[in-house]
Design an enzyme around this catalytic site. Structure first.
Site, PDB file in Angstrom:
ATOM      1  N   ASP A  91       0.839  -1.296   0.127  1.00  0.00           N
ATOM      2  CA  ASP A  91       0.143   0.058  -0.156  1.00  0.00           C
ATOM      3  C   ASP A  91       0.828   1.226  -0.111  1.00  0.00           C
ATOM      4  O   ASP A  91       0.478   2.194  -0.950  1.00  0.00           O
ATOM      5  CB  ASP A  91      -0.771   0.214   1.369  1.00  0.00           C
ATOM      6  CG  ASP A  91      -1.770  -1.150   1.472  1.00  0.00           C
ATOM      7  OD1 ASP A  91      -2.038  -2.101   0.278  1.00  0.00           O
ATOM      8  OD2 ASP A  91      -2.704  -1.346   2.203  1.00  0.00           O
ATOM      9  N   GLU A 101       2.368 -10.010  11.515  1.00  0.00           N
ATOM     10  CA  GLU A 101       2.005  -9.489   9.966  1.00  0.00           C
ATOM     11  C   GLU A 101       3.411  -8.946   9.376  1.00  0.00           C
ATOM     12  O   GLU A 101       3.651  -9.421   8.001  1.00  0.00           O
ATOM     13  CB  GLU A 101       0.933  -8.271  10.255  1.00  0.00           C
ATOM     14  CG  GLU A 101       0.520  -7.561   9.026  1.00  0.00           C
ATOM     15  CD  GLU A 101      -0.335  -6.246   9.275  1.00  0.00           C
ATOM     16  OE1 GLU A 101      -0.417  -6.112  10.411  1.00  0.00           O
ATOM     17  OE2 GLU A 101      -0.993  -5.911   8.336  1.00  0.00           O
TER      18      GLU A 101
END
Ligand code: 2M8
Length: 445
Positions: free
Chosen positions: A173, A408
């Site tokens: 992103d 993550e």
């Protein structure tokens, strides 16, 4: 002793996947991402194939049941049983019901890297049962439609590559790769007064994209939504149009996987091989820069290659037919001080050039280490005859999860766990790495 560590890691991974399972799909994270994400599901299917192949197929079937009529596979499929407020931008923002060709279930209008055909092929190879063959028969036309969408409506540059219309479509992103085209997107953080970010309820604000990034993400999504997520006329009106090396390398790898799948389901593999060759040629022609010796995204609005040397530049290595010259260039780039790939890695693989002034070790895709990226590169290294470097990368990934858990992402210097602590693709891909690797003495005892 090593066996004990491996057993513990397998149990941790299985427990993480099980804990994130939601009847017919797996959430990336129970807190940050409580719905189904597209490329996460593909990675997760690779992991489920080691534990519960039925869930691998269920995962992919649920995702592709939400495919749009034009073939796009949405980047988020919203779980109607979860409150819309748990994630921003939620179903009300995307408003997919008003768009032509959207499925009955609420989804976003964007896509993500098409790693699904590869995942389906790997899941079938792991357990080539009647159930797997039947799932492949169901998936095959849908995977073909996904490729057709990318090669057709999304070929905005007209050179045989798919364009992304939003940084979220790359999966990376807030990568520094997107800074120049994003800076050209008019946005004002005041737009966030109308919305509330939810990510910073669950994650450290300094580890996430900034408010200005979010203002631009919202502006881009609103612009695409305002045209019903249609792709005609994008080149005249859309403020962000980029050919991404990862999305296009994934599309090429998908054609190779589809050639294998076609043979299983009784279809003709030849067109897939032809398309794969064309995509690889276009990736090399359009995105390789002989001066920098690495791959870069191309900004279709300006025609220029985007200069940052991010980990995106290494990922065309997943193309099995990448020419030797580019393979060698990627390996040299990966082994340089920028990424530190080695048979014995001192530090984890970063997501951005660690010598760059805009390298940020804790901010999401601007420096931290990610297991899905490591896994893709690991596969590319093995496929292109670099088993020692692949083993070094595998050992580094195993070490990260062994010491920090199934996070993550990870600090690229210290290996500390960042973001969500029980993250699905980290667990899933670790299972795949463990199944294929002798972790040896690199695993801490
Ligand atoms: C991240 O992206 C979402 C938006 O799609 C977010 O930040 O809210 C990215 O890491 C993306 O690659 C990933 O698929 C998603 C869910 O894990 O989270």
């Amino acid at each position: 002793m090593v066996d004990v560590v491996v057993t513990r890691l397998r149990a941790l991974a299985a427990d993480t996947l099980d804990g994130n399972w939601e009847d017919d799909h797996t959430v990336p994270s129970r807190t940050l991402y409580p719905h189904q994400w597209s490329w996460d599901s593909a990675f997760v299917a690779v992991g489920w194939a080691h534990l519960r192949p039925d869930r691998a197929w269920r995962e992919l079937r649920t995702l592709f049941a939400a495919q749009w009529a034009d073939g796009r596979v949405p980047h988020i499929v919203f779980n109607p049983a979860r409150r819309g407020g748990a994630y921003f931008p939620g179903p009300d923002f995307w408003d997919s019901a008003r768009a032509d060709g959207a499925p009955a279930v609420a989804t976003s209008g964007l896509l993500q890297p098409p790693v699904h055909a590869l995942a389906a092929w790997l899941a079938h190879r792991r357990a080539p049962t009647a159930q797997a063959r039947s799932a492949l028969r169901w998936l095959y036309p849908r995977l073909v439609a996904q490729q057709r969408y990318l090669a057709g409506r999304r070929d905005v540059g007209g050179a045989g590559l798919a364009c992304i219309v939003h940084p979220w479509e790359s999966g990376l992103d807030n990568s520094p790769a997107w800074d120049p085209p994003l800076a050209a997107v008019p946005a004002d953080t005041a737009v966030l007064r109308a919305y509330r970010r939810r990510d910073t309820d669950h994650a450290d604000v300094t580890h996430r994209p900034t408010d200005l990034d979010y203002a631009r993400y919202v502006a881009l999504a609103e612009s695409y939504r305002a045209h019903g997520y249609r792709d005609d006329g994008l080149s005249q009106r859309h403020p962000f149009l980029v050919e991404c090396p990862l999305v296009n390398a994934a599309a090429g790898a998908a054609e190779h996987a589809l050639a294998g799948i076609a043979a299983v389901v009784g279809a003709d593999p030849a067109p897939h091989r032809d398309r794969a060759a064309r995509i690889t040629a276009a990736v090399v022609d359009r995105l390789y820069d002989p001066t920098s010796g690495t791959f870069h995204p191309r900004d279709v609005r300006t025609g220029a290659l985007l200069p940052a040397r991010t980990v995106l530049g290494l990922l065309p290595l997943i193309l099995p037919d990448l020419p030797r010259r580019q393979v060698d260039a990627i390996v040299a780039e990966a082994r340089s001080a920028r990424f530190g790939l080695a048979a014995r890695m001192e530090r984890p693989l970063p997501s951005h050039d660690r010598t760059a002034p805009d390298f940020e070790p804790v901010r999401y895709w601007r420096g931290p280490s990610w297991i899905n990226i490591g896994w893709l590169l690991w596969r590319g290294l093995r496929g292109h005859g670099h088993p020692e470097l692949a083993a070094g990368l595998a050992a580094s990934m195993i070490r990260l999860v062994a010491s920090a858990g199934a996070h993550e992402y990870f600090h690229p210097d210290t290996g500390a766990g960042l973001g969500s602590p029980r993250f699905a693709w980290t667990a899933a891909l670790l299972l795949d790495v463990l199944a294929t690797t002798d972790p040896g003495p690199a695993v801490p005892r």
